[in-house]
Design a protein around this motif. Structure first.
Motif, PDB file in Angstrom:
ATOM      1  N   ARG A 262       0.860  -1.188   0.000  1.00 17.89           N
ATOM      2  CA  ARG A 262       0.000   0.000   0.000  1.00 17.89           C
ATOM      3  C   ARG A 262       0.895   1.236   0.000  1.00 17.89           C
ATOM      4  O   ARG A 262       1.793   1.374   0.825  1.00 17.89           O
ATOM      5  CB  ARG A 262      -0.897   0.017   1.232  1.00 17.89           C
ATOM      6  N   TRP A 263       0.636   2.134  -0.949  1.00 22.46           N
ATOM      7  CA  TRP A 263       1.382   3.386  -1.040  1.00 22.46           C
ATOM      8  C   TRP A 263       0.408   4.541  -0.871  1.00 22.46           C
ATOM      9  O   TRP A 263      -0.649   4.584  -1.527  1.00 22.46           O
ATOM     10  CB  TRP A 263       2.099   3.498  -2.379  1.00 22.46           C
ATOM     11  N   ILE A 264       0.733   5.474   0.024  1.00 24.61           N
ATOM     12  CA  ILE A 264      -0.116   6.621   0.316  1.00 24.61           C
ATOM     13  C   ILE A 264       0.673   7.893   0.052  1.00 24.61           C
ATOM     14  O   ILE A 264       1.818   8.038   0.499  1.00 24.61           O
ATOM     15  CB  ILE A 264      -0.585   6.615   1.791  1.00 24.61           C
ATOM     16  N   LEU A 265       0.060   8.817  -0.667  1.00 25.11           N
ATOM     17  CA  LEU A 265       0.650  10.133  -0.913  1.00 25.11           C
ATOM     18  C   LEU A 265      -0.385  11.179  -0.523  1.00 25.11           C
ATOM     19  O   LEU A 265      -1.484  11.226  -1.070  1.00 25.11           O
ATOM     20  CB  LEU A 265       1.037  10.288  -2.377  1.00 25.11           C
ATOM     21  N   GLN A 266      -0.033  12.031   0.452  1.00 28.80           N
ATOM     22  CA  GLN A 266      -0.913  13.112   0.876  1.00 28.80           C
ATOM     23  C   GLN A 266      -0.076  14.352   1.145  1.00 28.80           C
ATOM     24  O   GLN A 266       0.770  14.355   2.033  1.00 28.80           O
ATOM     25  CB  GLN A 266      -1.714  12.741   2.115  1.00 28.80           C
ATOM     26  N   GLY A 267      -0.327  15.396   0.365  1.00 24.78           N
ATOM     27  CA  GLY A 267       0.465  16.598   0.513  1.00 24.78           C
ATOM     28  C   GLY A 267       1.929  16.318   0.228  1.00 24.78           C
ATOM     29  O   GLY A 267       2.290  15.739  -0.799  1.00 24.78           O
ATOM     30  N   GLN A 268       2.792  16.686   1.157  1.00 23.20           N
ATOM     31  CA  GLN A 268       4.231  16.491   0.996  1.00 23.20           C
ATOM     32  C   GLN A 268       4.728  15.195   1.644  1.00 23.20           C
ATOM     33  O   GLN A 268       5.924  14.927   1.643  1.00 23.20           O
ATOM     34  CB  GLN A 268       4.981  17.679   1.610  1.00 23.20           C
ATOM     35  N   SER A 269       3.820  14.399   2.205  1.00 22.69           N
ATOM     36  CA  SER A 269       4.232  13.186   2.904  1.00 22.69           C
ATOM     37  C   SER A 269       3.753  11.948   2.149  1.00 22.69           C
ATOM     38  O   SER A 269       2.734  11.975   1.453  1.00 22.69           O
ATOM     39  CB  SER A 269       3.671  13.163   4.332  1.00 22.69           C
ATOM     40  N   SER A 270       4.504  10.880   2.290  1.00 23.82           N
ATOM     41  CA  SER A 270       4.147   9.614   1.652  1.00 23.82           C
ATOM     42  C   SER A 270       4.483   8.470   2.589  1.00 23.82           C
ATOM     43  O   SER A 270       5.302   8.599   3.506  1.00 23.82           O
ATOM     44  CB  SER A 270       4.879   9.443   0.314  1.00 23.82           C
ATOM     45  N   GLN A 271       3.843   7.349   2.354  1.00 22.15           N
ATOM     46  CA  GLN A 271       4.063   6.160   3.176  1.00 22.15           C
ATOM     47  C   GLN A 271       3.933   4.932   2.290  1.00 22.15           C
ATOM     48  O   GLN A 271       3.020   4.846   1.469  1.00 22.15           O
ATOM     49  CB  GLN A 271       3.053   6.097   4.317  1.00 22.15           C
ATOM     50  N   LEU A 272       4.829   3.975   2.462  1.00 22.82           N
ATOM     51  CA  LEU A 272       4.798   2.738   1.698  1.00 22.82           C
ATOM     52  C   LEU A 272       4.923   1.559   2.643  1.00 22.82           C
ATOM     53  O   LEU A 272       5.884   1.467   3.408  1.00 22.82           O
ATOM     54  CB  LEU A 272       5.934   2.701   0.664  1.00 22.82           C
ATOM     55  N   ASN A 273       3.953   0.669   2.609  1.00 20.97           N
ATOM     56  CA  ASN A 273       3.983  -0.579   3.366  1.00 20.97           C
ATOM     57  C   ASN A 273       4.080  -1.742   2.379  1.00 20.97           C
ATOM     58  O   ASN A 273       3.256  -1.854   1.462  1.00 20.97           O
ATOM     59  CB  ASN A 273       2.713  -0.751   4.198  1.00 20.97           C
ATOM     60  N   VAL A 274       5.085  -2.584   2.562  1.00 24.68           N
ATOM     61  CA  VAL A 274       5.303  -3.740   1.698  1.00 24.68           C
ATOM     62  C   VAL A 274       5.445  -4.970   2.583  1.00 24.68           C
ATOM     63  O   VAL A 274       6.196  -4.957   3.566  1.00 24.68           O
ATOM     64  CB  VAL A 274       6.577  -3.569   0.832  1.00 24.68           C
ATOM     65  N   GLY A 275       4.710  -6.032   2.253  1.00 25.42           N
ATOM     66  CA  GLY A 275       4.796  -7.226   3.092  1.00 25.42           C
ATOM     67  C   GLY A 275       4.080  -8.404   2.492  1.00 25.42           C
ATOM     68  O   GLY A 275       3.854  -8.478   1.278  1.00 25.42           O
ATOM     69  N   VAL A 276       3.707  -9.330   3.371  1.00 22.47           N
ATOM     70  CA  VAL A 276       3.091 -10.569   2.920  1.00 22.47           C
ATOM     71  C   VAL A 276       2.071 -11.023   3.955  1.00 22.47           C
ATOM     72  O   VAL A 276       2.248 -10.816   5.162  1.00 22.47           O
ATOM     73  CB  VAL A 276       4.174 -11.657   2.697  1.00 22.47           C
ATOM     74  N   LEU A 277       1.006 -11.622   3.485  1.00 21.97           N
ATOM     75  CA  LEU A 277      -0.040 -12.178   4.343  1.00 21.97           C
ATOM     76  C   LEU A 277      -0.208 -13.653   3.997  1.00 21.97           C
ATOM     77  O   LEU A 277      -0.500 -14.005   2.846  1.00 21.97           O
ATOM     78  CB  LEU A 277      -1.360 -11.427   4.132  1.00 21.97           C
ATOM     79  N   GLY A 278       0.007 -14.501   4.988  1.00 18.40           N
ATOM     80  CA  GLY A 278      -0.150 -15.931   4.790  1.00 18.40           C
ATOM     81  C   GLY A 278      -1.340 -16.463   5.564  1.00 18.40           C
ATOM     82  O   GLY A 278      -1.655 -15.974   6.653  1.00 18.40           O
ATOM     83  N   LYS A 279      -2.014 -17.482   5.005  1.00 17.86           N
ATOM     84  CA  LYS A 279      -3.182 -18.070   5.660  1.00 17.86           C
ATOM     85  C   LYS A 279      -3.121 -19.590   5.592  1.00 17.86           C
ATOM     86  O   LYS A 279      -2.646 -20.163   4.605  1.00 17.86           O
ATOM     87  CB  LYS A 279      -4.481 -17.579   5.008  1.00 17.86           C
TER      88      LYS A 279
END
Length: 360
Positions: A262-279
């Protein structure tokens, strides 16, 4: 000691008032983004054959002495109808067709300084999405969302102008051009998602983009003048995607693995979460809707997110913890952030009834 505590409260409130509101609020996001669909993409309310009643809760304590708590209640209802088609092999085929979905959410974001709540944002969303089958088990969902929020300062707030050597004198003027202690504003958002699911209507792969607050409302507390005292809430762009890379089926169990981001861009800030979900589905053939899940994500703002979740046909439990690390954390960040997601679910079975036609 009490005077020192009051000074701290005043200082934090001053930061709250003069920091752009878009930088400290309305950037509400949950680490378990797959358990907060309304905050991820409006299109997600039409992506599953299940009704959801969900509670999300996130709490955070900062190094500066502030505390944030964000509970959210949401309801998601898919629109499903029976669709009849003619098959050359089986004749008339009836199946469940998910053509849309509706979502409603209520949330509250509270910011406390010391032992008092100083800033509170309360509101909700109404979301609708339309779903189109684009071939096989692939779909395209498009969603729209409208929200309304009220941001409120507590009635007993104080400013530096009311501080004296003997303490706080609330009878003194605040010397601030505040129009009031609350402001209301509407938000408009939209999103789209292309995805595929398996034979049990569980999502396999997805890719979506959404934009929140594209109307950029003015959220300032101060007296507004032409071209002055405007604090526009910036639009928030979210891009998210996931691919199931492992789908192992044993004699009675199933194991799936889905990297996602998930990548989020709002104004001058950004956030990136990268991972894995196992079931792990322990009794896959008998019950494909009961599973144990484990997630691990890395956030580029120096956080490691761990999650555990349990699904069965009637409810969902999700727990996560943001473990912050680094030699110098920002003043408004904390070392750890717990989060919980609880949901009641009602699965609408993906059934097919076959009627073989007679051939003369």
């Amino acid at each position: 000691m009490k005077s020192l505590q009051k000074i701290l409260v005043i200082t934090l409130l001053w930061i709250t008032l003069y920091t752009p509101q878009s930088a400290i609020a309305q950037n509400i996001q949950y680490s378990q983004f797959h358990h907060s669909p309304i905050m991820l993409n409006p299109a997600t309310v039409a992506m599953k054959n299940e009704m959801l009643v969900m509670l999300n809760y996130r709490t955070q304590f900062t190094q500066g002495g502030q505390a944030f708590s964000t509970p959210m209640f949401s309801f998601v209802l898919p629109f499903i109808s029976k669709q009849d088609k003619t098959s050359g092999s089986f004749g008339k085929v009836s199946r469940v067709h998910r053509w849309g979905g509706l979502g409603v959410s209520l949330l509250q974001d509270s910011q406390a300084a010391g032992d008092q709540t100083k800033l509170q944002t309360t509101g909700g969303h109404l979301t609708y999405a339309h779903n189109i089958d684009i071939g096989g088990l692939s779909h395209w969902s498009m969603g729209m969302q409208v929200g309304y929020f009220s941001r409120r300062l507590v009635d007993d707030f104080t400013t530096e102008s009311q501080f004296t050597f003997g303490g706080i004198d609330p009878s003194l003027p605040t010397n601030e051009n505040l129009v009031g202690n609350s402001v209301g504003f509407a938000t408009f958002s939209a999103g789209t998602m292309v995805y595929s699911d398996d034979k049990h209507a569980r999502i396999r792969n997805y890719l979506g983009v959404s934009i929140y607050n594209f109307n950029q409302p003015n959220v300032t507390f101060f007296e507004r003048a032409a071209g002055q005292n405007t604090d526009l809430l910036p639009s928030r762009l979210i891009v998210t995607g996931g691919v199931r890379v492992l789908d192992y089926e044993g004699i009675t169990s199933q194991i799936t693995l889905q990297p996602n981001a998930r990548w989020i861009l709002q104004g001058q800030s950004s956030q990136l979460n990268v991972g894995v979900l196992g079931k792990i589905y322990p009794k896959y053939e008998e019950d494909p809707y009961t599973s144990l899940g484990f997630g691990l994500w890395y956030s580029l703002d120096n956080a490691l997110i761990l999650s555990f979740e349990y699904y069965n046909p009637h409810f969902i439990i999700g727990l996560s913890y943001d473990l912050r690390f680094g030699s110098s954390l920002p003043f408004n960040e904390s070392n750890g952030i717990p989060e919980i997601a609880l949901a009641f679910r009602k699965i609408i079975q993906h059934k097919r009834k076959l009627y073989r036609t007679s051939i003369d």
